[in-house]
Design an enzyme around this catalytic site. Structure first.
Site, PDB file in Angstrom:
ATOM      1  N   ASP A   1      47.203 126.017  69.214  1.00 46.73           N
ATOM      2  CA  ASP A   1      46.046 126.281  68.369  1.00 46.73           C
ATOM      3  C   ASP A   1      46.113 125.538  66.821  1.00 46.73           C
ATOM      4  O   ASP A   1      47.391 125.825  66.356  1.00 46.73           O
ATOM      5  CB  ASP A   1      45.906 128.033  68.295  1.00 46.73           C
ATOM      6  CG  ASP A   1      44.847 128.160  67.473  1.00 46.73           C
ATOM      7  OD1 ASP A   1      43.599 128.169  68.050  1.00 46.73           O
ATOM      8  OD2 ASP A   1      44.916 128.864  66.293  1.00 46.73           O
TER       9      ASP A   1
ATOM     10  N   GLU B   1      44.982 121.256  69.747  1.00 45.58           N
ATOM     11  CA  GLU B   1      43.669 121.539  68.953  1.00 45.58           C
ATOM     12  C   GLU B   1      43.710 120.777  67.598  1.00 45.58           C
ATOM     13  O   GLU B   1      44.150 121.565  66.878  1.00 45.58           O
ATOM     14  CB  GLU B   1      43.483 123.083  69.314  1.00 45.58           C
ATOM     15  CG  GLU B   1      42.041 123.255  69.005  1.00 45.58           C
ATOM     16  CD  GLU B   1      41.730 124.346  67.618  1.00 45.58           C
ATOM     17  OE1 GLU B   1      40.278 124.662  67.899  1.00 45.58           O
ATOM     18  OE2 GLU B   1      42.621 124.769  67.293  1.00 45.58           O
TER      19      GLU B   1
HETATM   20  C1  NOJ Z   1      41.054 127.855  67.037  1.00 43.47           C
HETATM   21  C2  NOJ Z   1      40.552 128.896  68.060  1.00 43.47           C
HETATM   22  O1  NOJ Z   1      40.085 128.048  69.243  1.00 43.47           O
HETATM   23  C3  NOJ Z   1      39.635 129.657  67.474  1.00 43.47           C
HETATM   24  O2  NOJ Z   1      39.028 130.595  68.381  1.00 43.47           O
HETATM   25  C4  NOJ Z   1      40.509 130.423  66.618  1.00 43.47           C
HETATM   26  O3  NOJ Z   1      39.269 131.268  65.729  1.00 43.47           O
HETATM   27  C5  NOJ Z   1      41.166 129.683  65.488  1.00 43.47           C
HETATM   28  N1  NOJ Z   1      41.619 128.525  66.042  1.00 43.47           N
HETATM   29  C6  NOJ Z   1      42.059 130.351  64.706  1.00 43.47           C
HETATM   30  O4  NOJ Z   1      43.278 130.641  65.382  1.00 43.47           O
END
Ligand code: NOJ
Length: 513
Positions: free
Chosen positions: A199, A243
Site C-alpha cells: 500500500d 501501489e
Molecule cells: C491506498 C489504498 O488503496 C486506499 O484505499 C487507502 O485509503 C490508502 N492507500 C491509504 O492506506
C-alpha cells in the site's frame, strides 16, 4: 518451483467487507469468501488479492491496521485465514495480501505506547512526532484525505499522518520499523501467501523541512524494497505488487528493477479517457518502461479507490483523477457498459498481469446516491462533503434473488444495494450468454489458454481503431464512431458485443485468429 506464474496472471481483487457475508452481520468475511471460492475458480482467475484483513478500527476501511499479525474478528480468525489459503490453493488460486507500511492505526500497541512514553522517547521515534511552530503544526502539509497532515497530542507534540488522523505515519528512518516489517513479511510468507500488495508504496520517506508536501518517491525508499526482496527471494516464487500513483513513468520503473518489486499497478491506463490515441499512448508508454527491465506490465480497469468503469465510461469526460471524481455528472450507463465491455477485452489481450476488481465482472455501476449519513470513507467528512469519496464502488455484491441483500448474507449490508441490481446479480447473469459475467468468464478462459506475458505488435488500422497481434490472436478495438471491417481472419474468437453483418461496431472489441 520458480515458474514466475505472476507474470501473466489474472488477479481478482476481493474487498472482503463487501464480497460475501457468512455470519449474517452485514459485513463480508472469510466464511463468505470460502463459500464462494468455486465461483472464482469458475471465473478463471489465477489469484485473489485481499484488501487488509487485519484487526482495525476501520477508520479507512482497514487501511488503519491495529495488528499486522492477526485477522479482524469481523472477518474471522487466523485459523480461518489459513484454511482459506489452503482451500484456494486446492483450487489453483493463489493469495495476495495487502501490507500497509506507511502508516498504522492510532489504536495499534506501538502508537498507544508512543503516546504514553512521551516526547523524546524511543517509542515516539517509531512515528513522526515533532514539536509545533508556535501554536501551529510543524509545517503546513495537507493530508491526502484533505485537512491538515498533523494532529496534536495532549503533551503538545504533533504527529504526521499523510492520510486520516487515525493513521499515524511510521518513521522509516528507524531500523526498528524496518525490522518489524521484515518480520511481518515472514509471518505471512510462512503462512503460504503467494504475493504481497504494498500500500502507498512510494511515500514512506518525508522531507519535513520542505514547505511543500515532499514525500512521494524519495530515493531512500528503494533500499526498503531491496530489503523486502531479499526476504521474498528466500521463498519459492512469491511476488510483490506496488501501489504507486506516480506520473513519471521513468521513476516508476525504478521500483521494478530486478532487485526490487516484481510488479506494480499500472494506473496510467486506468486514468486515460476512452480515446484511441490516449489508450495507445498509454500502452506504448507502459511497454516501453517495462519491457527493457524485464518486468511484466499490469492492466487495471478498476479497484476500491476509483470510479466503476461502467459509470466512468458513460460520462462525457471519460478520464479519471482522484482530484475530480466527477461524482453525479450525467452518465449514460448503456454506453458506459458497452465501452466497459470493450475495455475489458482490450485489457485482457494486453501482455502482462491483469487485475479485476470484484463486481467489475458483473458490470456494477458506481452507486452515487448513497445517503450522506451512511458514507464511511474519511474523504467525505475530511473534505467537508465536497468529495463524496469511494464508498460508491464498495457496495456489497449482489449474488442472487430479486431484492436486497441479494444473497450477500442474512443481515443488512453495511452499505445499501440499489434495488435495480436485481438485474446484475451473479444468478441473473450466469446463464445469459450476453451478460458481462459471461464475457469475463469467456474472455478470461481464452486469455488463460492463449495469452499471458509477452509482447505485442501493432498492425495498421483505420483511424481510432486499435489493432495489435499477440501470438496467435489479433485484438481489434474500435473507438471510432462507425462500424469497421475486421482484418482477414480464420475465426472470430470472442467479441464484446455482436458483430454487425461481420463488421465491428463502434465501442467494441473483437479477438480474431
Ligand atoms: C491506498 C489504498 O488503496 C486506499 O484505499 C487507502 O485509503 C490508502 N492507500 C491509504 O492506506
Amino acid at each position: 518451483m520458480a515458474d514466475e506464474w505472476w507474470r501473466g496472471a489474472a488477479i481478482y481483487q476481493v474487498y472482503l467487507r463487501s464480497f460475501a457475508d457468512g455470519d449474517g452481520d452485514g459485513i463480508g468475511d472469510l466464511a463468505g469468501l470460502r463459500a464462494k471460492l468455486p465461483y472464482l475458480a469458475e471465473l478463471g482467475i489465477d489469484a485473489i488479492w485481499l484488501n487488509p484483513w487485519y484487526p482495525s478500527p476501520m477508520a479507512d476501511g482497514g487501511y488503519d491496521v491495529a495488528d499486522y499479525r492477526a485477522i479482524d474478528p469481523a472477518f474471522g480468525t487466523l485459523a480461518e485465514a489459513e484454511a482459506y489459503i489452503a482451500e484456494a490453493h486446492a483450487l489453483n488460486i493463489r493469495t495476495i495480501i495487502d501490507i500497509v507500511p506507511n502508516h498504522g492505526s492510532d489504536q495499534q500497541d506501538w502508537f498507544v505506547q508512543a503516546l504514553r512514553a512521551g516526547p523524546g522517547s524511543p517509542e515516539r521515534e517509531r512515528f513522526v512526532f515533532r514539536p509545533g511552530r508556535g501554536d501551529g503544526p510543524p509545517n503546513d502539509w495537507q493530508s491526502i484525505f484533505n485537512g491538515p497532515a498533523w494532529t496534536q497530542v495532549a503533551d503538545g507534540e504533533w504527529y504526521l499522518h499523510l492520510f486520516a488522523p487515525e493513521q499515524p505515519d511510521f518513521n522509516w528512518r528507524n531500523p526498528e520499523v524496518v525490522e518489524e516489517f521484515h518480520d511481518i513479511l515472514r509471518f505471512w510468507l510462512d503462512r503460504g501467501v503467494d504475493g504481497i500488495r504494498i500500500d502507498s508504496a512510494a511515500v514512506l520517506f518525508k522531507d519535513l523541512d520542505s514547505q511543500e508536501e515532499s514525500y512521494t518517491d524519495h530515493d531512500e525508499v528503494h533500499e526498503v524494497y531491496r530489503g523486502w526482496r531479499r526476504i521474498s527471494d528466500t521463498y519459492d516464487d512469491r511476488f510483490f505488487v506496488g501501489e504507486m500513483w506516480m506520473p513519471d513513468q521513468e521513476r516508476f520503473a525504478l521500483y521494478l528493477r530486478p532487485d526490487e518489486l516484481h510488479t506494480a499497478f499500472n494506473f496510467d491506463f486506468l486514468s486515460r479517457p476512452w480515446e484511441a490515441a490516449e489508450l495507445r499512448a498509454s500502452i506504448d508508454l507502459t511497454l516501453s518502461t517495462h519491457v527493457p527491465i524485464g518486468a511484466p506490465p499490469t492492466w487495471v480497469l478498476s479497484n476500491h479507490d476509483v470510479t466503476r468503469p461502467v459509470t466512468k465510461y458513460g460520462r462525457q469526460d471519460t478520464s479519471f483523477s482522484h482530484q475530480d471524481r466527477k461524482h453525479g455528472m450525467r452518465t449514460d450507463l448503456v454506453l458506459g457498459e458497452r465501452r466497459a465491455r470493450a475495455a475489458a477485452l482490450l485489457a485482457m489481450a494486453l501482455p502482462g498481469g491483469l487485475y479485476v476488481y470484484q463486481g467489475e465482472e458483473l458490470g456494477l455501476p458506481e452507486v452515487e446516491d448513497l445517503p450522506d449519513e451512511l458514507l464511511q470513507d474519511p474523504i467525505f467528512t475530511r473534505s467537508q462533503g465536497t468529495d463524496r469519496g469511494r464508498d460508491g464502488c464498495r457496495v456489497p455484491l449482489p449474488w442472487s434473488g430479486k431484492e436486497p441483500p441479494f444473497g450477500f448474507g442474512d443481515g443488512t449490508p453495511w452499505l445499501p444495494q440499489p434495488a435495480d441490481w436485481k438485474n446484475l446479480t451473479v444468478e441473473s447473469q450466469y446463464d445469459d450468454q450476453n451478460s458481462m459475467l459471461s464475457l469475463y468468464r469467456s474472455g478470461l478462459k481464452l486469455r488463460r489458454a492463449l495469452l499471458g506475458d509477452g509482447s505485442l505488435t501493432w498492425l495498421d488500422a483505420p483511424a481510432d481503431v486499435l489493432t495489435f497481434r499477440r501470438e496467435t490472436l489479433t485484438c481489434v478495438t474500435n473507438l471510432s464512431a462507425d462500424a469497421v471491417s475486421l482484418p482477414s481472419h480464420e475465426e472470430v474468437l470472442i467479441t464484446s458485443i455482436p458483430l454487425d453483418e461481420g463488421r465491428l461496431p463502434s465501442d467494441a472489441t473483437a479477438w480474431i485468429s
